[in-house]
Design a protein around this motif. Structure first.
Motif, PDB file in Angstrom:
ATOM      1  N   ASN A 427     -17.778  42.269 -60.666  1.00 20.94           N
ATOM      2  CA  ASN A 427     -17.308  42.656 -61.991  1.00 20.94           C
ATOM      3  C   ASN A 427     -16.670  41.449 -62.671  1.00 20.94           C
ATOM      4  OD1 ASN A 427     -17.938  45.527 -61.782  1.00 20.94           O
ATOM      5  ND2 ASN A 427     -16.273  45.621 -60.282  1.00 20.94           N
ATOM      6  N   ALA A 428     -16.361  41.603 -63.953  1.00 21.74           N
ATOM      7  CA  ALA A 428     -15.803  40.478 -64.716  1.00 21.74           C
ATOM      8  C   ALA A 428     -14.453  40.022 -64.172  1.00 21.74           C
ATOM      9  CB  ALA A 428     -15.677  40.868 -66.192  1.00 21.74           C
ATOM     10  N   ASP A 429     -13.718  40.930 -63.488  1.00 22.66           N
ATOM     11  CA  ASP A 429     -12.418  40.559 -62.939  1.00 22.66           C
ATOM     12  C   ASP A 429     -12.500  40.010 -61.524  1.00 22.66           C
ATOM     13  OD1 ASP A 429     -13.064  42.833 -61.545  1.00 22.66           O
ATOM     14  OD2 ASP A 429     -11.236  43.944 -62.034  1.00 22.66           O
ATOM     15  N   GLY A 430     -13.734  39.817 -61.034  1.00 21.09           N
ATOM     16  CA  GLY A 430     -13.920  39.233 -59.712  1.00 21.09           C
ATOM     17  C   GLY A 430     -13.953  40.234 -58.576  1.00 21.09           C
ATOM     18  N   THR A 431     -13.807  41.515 -58.877  1.00 17.23           N
ATOM     19  CA  THR A 431     -13.928  42.528 -57.831  1.00 17.23           C
ATOM     20  C   THR A 431     -15.401  42.808 -57.553  1.00 17.23           C
ATOM     21  OG1 THR A 431     -13.772  44.277 -59.505  1.00 17.23           O
ATOM     22  CG2 THR A 431     -11.721  43.602 -58.403  1.00 17.23           C
ATOM     23  N   LEU A 432     -15.674  43.366 -56.392  1.00  7.58           N
ATOM     24  CA  LEU A 432     -17.053  43.656 -56.005  1.00  7.58           C
ATOM     25  C   LEU A 432     -17.632  44.750 -56.890  1.00  7.58           C
ATOM     26  CD1 LEU A 432     -16.581  43.637 -52.134  1.00  7.58           C
ATOM     27  CD2 LEU A 432     -17.640  41.858 -53.514  1.00  7.58           C
ATOM     28  N   LYS A 433     -18.815  44.517 -57.391  1.00  9.08           N
ATOM     29  CA  LYS A 433     -19.459  45.456 -58.305  1.00  9.08           C
ATOM     30  C   LYS A 433     -20.281  46.479 -57.536  1.00  9.08           C
ATOM     31  CE  LYS A 433     -22.416  45.597 -62.425  1.00  9.08           C
ATOM     32  NZ  LYS A 433     -23.142  44.769 -63.422  1.00  9.08           N
ATOM     33  N   GLU A 434     -20.133  47.744 -57.905  1.00  9.35           N
ATOM     34  CA  GLU A 434     -20.967  48.792 -57.319  1.00  9.35           C
ATOM     35  C   GLU A 434     -22.306  48.820 -58.036  1.00  9.35           C
ATOM     36  OE1 GLU A 434     -18.854  52.518 -57.373  1.00  9.35           O
ATOM     37  OE2 GLU A 434     -18.211  52.181 -55.307  1.00  9.35           O
ATOM     38  N   VAL A 435     -23.376  48.796 -57.254  1.00 11.31           N
ATOM     39  CA  VAL A 435     -24.729  48.765 -57.792  1.00 11.31           C
ATOM     40  C   VAL A 435     -25.484  49.983 -57.293  1.00 11.31           C
ATOM     41  CG1 VAL A 435     -26.897  47.476 -57.847  1.00 11.31           C
ATOM     42  CG2 VAL A 435     -24.722  46.237 -57.862  1.00 11.31           C
ATOM     43  N   GLU A 436     -26.148  50.695 -58.228  1.00  7.20           N
ATOM     44  CA  GLU A 436     -26.930  51.857 -57.832  1.00  7.20           C
ATOM     45  C   GLU A 436     -28.195  51.402 -57.116  1.00  7.20           C
ATOM     46  OE1 GLU A 436     -29.290  55.676 -59.797  1.00  7.20           O
ATOM     47  OE2 GLU A 436     -27.662  54.724 -60.920  1.00  7.20           O
ATOM     48  N   LEU A 437     -28.458  52.039 -55.975  1.00 10.95           N
ATOM     49  CA  LEU A 437     -29.633  51.661 -55.206  1.00 10.95           C
ATOM     50  C   LEU A 437     -30.706  52.740 -55.293  1.00 10.95           C
ATOM     51  CD1 LEU A 437     -31.039  49.658 -53.409  1.00 10.95           C
ATOM     52  CD2 LEU A 437     -29.792  50.559 -51.450  1.00 10.95           C
ATOM     53  N   TYR A 438     -30.401  53.934 -54.866  1.00  7.70           N
ATOM     54  CA  TYR A 438     -31.358  55.040 -54.975  1.00  7.70           C
ATOM     55  C   TYR A 438     -30.591  56.355 -54.922  1.00  7.70           C
ATOM     56  CZ  TYR A 438     -30.789  54.373 -49.918  1.00  7.70           C
ATOM     57  OH  TYR A 438     -30.269  54.177 -48.676  1.00  7.70           O
ATOM     58  N   GLY A 439     -31.165  57.373 -55.546  1.00  9.95           N
ATOM     59  CA  GLY A 439     -30.557  58.698 -55.514  1.00  9.95           C
ATOM     60  C   GLY A 439     -29.169  58.759 -56.108  1.00  9.95           C
ATOM     61  N   GLY A 440     -28.848  57.839 -57.022  1.00 11.81           N
ATOM     62  CA  GLY A 440     -27.520  57.851 -57.638  1.00 11.81           C
ATOM     63  C   GLY A 440     -26.444  57.235 -56.767  1.00 11.81           C
ATOM     64  N   MET A 441     -26.776  56.846 -55.533  1.00 15.00           N
ATOM     65  CA  MET A 441     -25.776  56.250 -54.642  1.00 15.00           C
ATOM     66  C   MET A 441     -25.512  54.798 -55.020  1.00 15.00           C
ATOM     67  SD  MET A 441     -26.722  57.815 -50.874  1.00 15.00           S
ATOM     68  CE  MET A 441     -28.414  57.218 -50.890  1.00 15.00           C
ATOM     69  N   LYS A 442     -24.229  54.428 -54.987  1.00 15.63           N
ATOM     70  CA  LYS A 442     -23.824  53.073 -55.365  1.00 15.63           C
ATOM     71  C   LYS A 442     -23.135  52.388 -54.192  1.00 15.63           C
ATOM     72  CE  LYS A 442     -23.295  53.944 -60.323  1.00 15.63           C
ATOM     73  NZ  LYS A 442     -22.391  53.833 -61.495  1.00 15.63           N
ATOM     74  N   PHE A 443     -23.379  51.096 -54.085  1.00 11.00           N
ATOM     75  CA  PHE A 443     -22.817  50.312 -52.993  1.00 11.00           C
ATOM     76  C   PHE A 443     -22.390  48.943 -53.521  1.00 11.00           C
ATOM     77  CE2 PHE A 443     -26.255  53.000 -51.428  1.00 11.00           C
ATOM     78  CZ  PHE A 443     -25.583  53.791 -50.504  1.00 11.00           C
ATOM     79  N   SER A 444     -21.521  48.290 -52.778  1.00  9.49           N
ATOM     80  CA  SER A 444     -21.067  46.949 -53.168  1.00  9.49           C
ATOM     81  C   SER A 444     -20.922  46.078 -51.930  1.00  9.49           C
ATOM     82  CB  SER A 444     -19.724  47.025 -53.909  1.00  9.49           C
ATOM     83  OG  SER A 444     -18.696  47.525 -53.046  1.00  9.49           O
ATOM     84  N   GLY A 445     -20.863  44.777 -52.159  1.00 10.73           N
ATOM     85  CA  GLY A 445     -20.572  43.825 -51.097  1.00 10.73           C
ATOM     86  C   GLY A 445     -21.473  43.938 -49.893  1.00 10.73           C
ATOM     87  N   ARG A 446     -20.847  43.963 -48.713  1.00 11.78           N
ATOM     88  CA  ARG A 446     -21.615  43.975 -47.470  1.00 11.78           C
ATOM     89  C   ARG A 446     -22.481  45.222 -47.346  1.00 11.78           C
ATOM     90  NH1 ARG A 446     -18.566  43.176 -41.792  1.00 11.78           N
ATOM     91  NH2 ARG A 446     -17.334  44.904 -42.616  1.00 11.78           N
ATOM     92  N   GLU A 447     -21.943  46.390 -47.739  1.00 10.21           N
ATOM     93  CA  GLU A 447     -22.714  47.615 -47.618  1.00 10.21           C
ATOM     94  C   GLU A 447     -23.941  47.581 -48.529  1.00 10.21           C
ATOM     95  OE1 GLU A 447     -23.873  51.245 -46.068  1.00 10.21           O
ATOM     96  OE2 GLU A 447     -22.440  49.745 -45.367  1.00 10.21           O
ATOM     97  N   LEU A 448     -23.805  46.981 -49.715  1.00 10.88           N
ATOM     98  CA  LEU A 448     -24.956  46.822 -50.600  1.00 10.88           C
ATOM     99  C   LEU A 448     -26.021  45.962 -49.929  1.00 10.88           C
ATOM    100  CD1 LEU A 448     -26.400  47.068 -53.355  1.00 10.88           C
ATOM    101  CD2 LEU A 448     -25.079  45.067 -54.117  1.00 10.88           C
TER     102      LEU A 448
END
Length: 683
Positions: A427-448
């Motif tokens: 994100n713009a503030d340097g935090t990890l951004k959640e990204v939608e992958l499939y089925g509406g589920m969102k993940f960030s960082g290592r889990e993404l």
């Protein structure tokens, strides 16, 4: 080590299994002694390279000379003992023993004497590069034919009067039996192998250069390496999986750089149907914007250059059509802004983007219907089918992709370093951004990263559900050019604009927040924390974006926490970066960055002893010499030692009896993976 009865009883099942490998107190004690000794050896030398882009000859030479390390060792060992020309000749022999021997035999009048002197010199170099390894590890690196002989020579010194004659007879017999050439070739390859303990390739083996398939052949047999997939690698993986858009992109990039060697010679992809299609539909189109990127067409005659440009335009238009089909299947990707074929006013020659009209350079689209611009003509359907078949049934390409899957991943954590090719969405503030992958589920960082890695692999697994496989195959396009892709992370890929729009402002591709914020040490720390990277001297290492060394850009960023090692291996980037690639070397004393100048060629290296000119920059030096104990392997060995000490306790207190019969299945080596601190290095 403190062990109690209750802890031993809890571990009995495991200890019984471990006792099959170490059935006596003596066996367990010997192994503990061995492992403790290994912990106190210097850590092996790791080499990090990125963005090879098909430059096989340069890559192979960098491996052969260990990024200049072999030349440095030859200088240290022989000092003023040899002239500079003699040291150069010795280095060339180590790099290219087969070829150099042929030249020597054709010009050397006293060949037996040369053999004697040279073999002694090679043994000295081999002794030096093997000094940080156990005899067992060195032995495993030796060729079977000469294993015993090389081992004897490495551990016997001519300054020992009692052994001088013994060593002399060994070398004389090697020569008299006609095995000198084979021995020299064997020991040169051992030196090359031991000079690099582990190789890390941070992505983009493919595209631009002519030898990606040769790089993959080399890596398939390399002794110890890993790969972090790059965006260009993912493109080829998608093409192999049957993604039409990836196939078109692969062919387009090959034509753009007038580089068809990997496609045609490497993988036998038949481009005759494309050439026939291009001549039929674009035969009267000069295709000025599609002339190959090499300027004059890399030595092509005018007719070939024009045909290449026409093929280039034909596959580009087909690419936009098939990309449109994938994008419309996935509205969740928010890529509708890339559906530009439908925004063209073909009569007026303008394209509407975000409510503004832009002049087209050319409006010749003989296969595009303005009423339904994404519909493929029957000829395009047939062409696409034939290209897809060429990629999806290609045995050699599938073999190389399997190698990428078995040795590769989106990221790796090794020895307190986080390796990935391009980006971690922020994100713009340097935090990890959640990204939608499939089925509406969102993940960030290592889990993404982990989830995307699984999606990639699922495209090649026979047990993947059809719906999931279809998504996975489509997802290769998003990884190639999606806004929040971990391998792209830009506002758009302006392919259409660069080819067809006159206004260069439309070419701009805004980089994601990772690239804007990566100079900030706090942001790097946040990413390292998210990936579970521990240690006082932890780093992020990646490539993807070329470092403009010529204009003073520093590849070391964020107060040393981030190292960007894309220095432009590809010739296409040499003018942009001012150099020809980086190697990051991590040895027992710390990190060194080796900056390479362009390679003049294998033939020049063999005939004239030319080497890649390299400049070494000390990045970070350790206060103490790092040992195996300070590495991931060291942590694993310490855990094994702790388990063996438990086994000793169990033997001595009667929980387990010595000399138990081994399992009928033979001696079983047992290792238990335990997540202690930072010992879990890879997802």
């Amino acid at each position: 080590m403190k062990t109690d009865f209750q802890e031993t009883e809890n571990d009995m099942r495991y200890l019984q299994l471990l006792s099959q490998s170490f059935p006596t107190i003596a066996d367990a004690s010997t192994e503990i002694i061995n492992l403790q000794a290994i912990l106190n050896l210097p850590k092996g030398t790791e080499h990090f390279l990125a963005d090879l882009h098909g430059e096989y000859n340069s890559f192979r030479h960098v491996l052969k000379n260990a990024s200049g390390n072999i030349k440095r060792k030859v200088n240290e060992i022989f000092g003023n003992e040899l002239r500079e020309s003699e040291k150069k000749e010795l280095c060339t022999l180590i790099y290219y023993p087969e070829e150099k021997l042929e030249l020597v035999k054709a010009s050397e009048p006293e060949l037996p004497d040369w053999y004697h002197i040279t073999i002694h010199q090679l043994v000295r170099v081999c002794r030096d590069v093997s000094s940080k390894y156990t005899r067992s590890k060195v032995r495993k690196s030796l060729p079977e034919d000469f294993s015993y002989i090389i081992e004897e020579l490495l551990h016997e010194r001519t300054d020992d009067v009692d052994k001088a004659a013994y060593v002399k007879v060994i070398i004389s017999t090697i020569i008299s039996t006609g095995r000198a050439d084979d021995f020299i070739i064997a020991i040169a390859h051992v030196i090359q192998r031991l000079a690099i303990d582990r190789l890390h390739v941070l992505g983009d083996v493919y595209d631009r250069g002519p030898g990606a398939h040769l790089i993959m052949d080399l890596l398939a047999t390399y002794h110890n390496w890993d790969l972090q997939w790059g965006n260009h690698d993912i493109l080829w993986m998608g093409a192999c999986a049957g993604n039409d858009a990836c196939i078109c992109n692969v062919v387009r990039l090959s034509l753009r750089y007038a580089n068809l060697t990997t496609l045609e010679e490497g993988y036998g992809i038949n481009l005759v149907p494309l050439a026939t299609f291009a001549v039929e539909h674009y035969g009267d189109d000069p295709c000025e914007e599609f002339i190959p990127k090499t300027g004059d067409g890399s030595g092509m005659d005018g007719k070939t250059r024009l045909l290449t440009a026409q093929m280039h335009k034909a596959i580009t238009v087909l690419q936009f059509k098939v990309e449109g089909a994938v994008i419309r299947r996935h509205p969740e990707w928010n890529m509708d802004g890339r559906l530009l074929l439908g925004n063209i006013d073909y009569a007026r020659g303008v394209c509407n983007i975000d409510g503004r009209e832009y002049e087209m350079k050319s409006c010749r689209f003989p296969t595009v219907s303005p009423d339904d611009p994404y519909r493929l003509t029957p000829e395009e359907e047939n062409l696409m089918t034939r290209l897809r078949h060429s990629f999806t049934v290609n045995e050699k390409l599938h073999k190389h992709i399997r190698v990428m899957l078995s040795h590769g991943s989106l990221y790796t954590v090794v020895n307190d370093n986080l390796l990935f090719h391009a980006s971690v969405p922020l994100n713009a503030d340097g935090t990890l951004k959640e990204v939608e992958l499939y089925g509406g589920m969102k993940f960030s960082g290592r889990e993404l990263m982990n989830r995307v890695d699984r999606v990639v692999r699922s495209a090649f697994q026979p047990d993947t559900e059809p719906q999931d496989k279809a998504f996975a195959i489509d997802y290769f396009l998003y990884l190639w050019c999606g806004r929040d892709s971990v391998l792209f992370d830009k506002s758009k890929m302006a392919t259409f604009e660069r080819y067809f729009l006159a206004d260069k402002e439309t070419y701009k591709e805004d980089k994601g927040n990772y690239f804007k914020l990566r100079d900030d040490g706090a942001v790097c720390d946040r990413i390292l924390d998210a990936f579970g990277v521990c240690g006082n001297n932890r780093h992020i290492i990646n490539g993807h974006v070329p470092v403009h060394a010529a204009s003073g850009e520093n590849p070391v960023k964020a107060d040393g926490k981030l190292m960007v090692i894309d220095g432009g291996f590809s010739q296409a980037y040499h003018k942009e970066t001012g150099i020809a690639g980086y190697t990051l070397v991590y040895h027992s004393r710390g990190f060194q960055l080796v900056q390479h100048e362009p390679f003049t060629g294998t033939e020049d290296a063999i005939l004239r002893g030319s080497d890649i000119k390299s400049t070494t920059q000390i990045v970070e030096m350790s206060a103490h010499r790092m040992l195996v104990a300070d590495t991931d392997i060291g942590r694993e060995l310490k855990a094994q030692i702790a388990d063996l000490e438990k086994l000793l306790y169990a033997y001595r207190h009667g929980f387990v009896k010595e000399g138990r019969l081994r399992s009928d299945y033979g001696k079983m080596k047992v290792t238990v993976a335990k997540n202690k601190g930072c010992t879990s290095r890879k997802k």
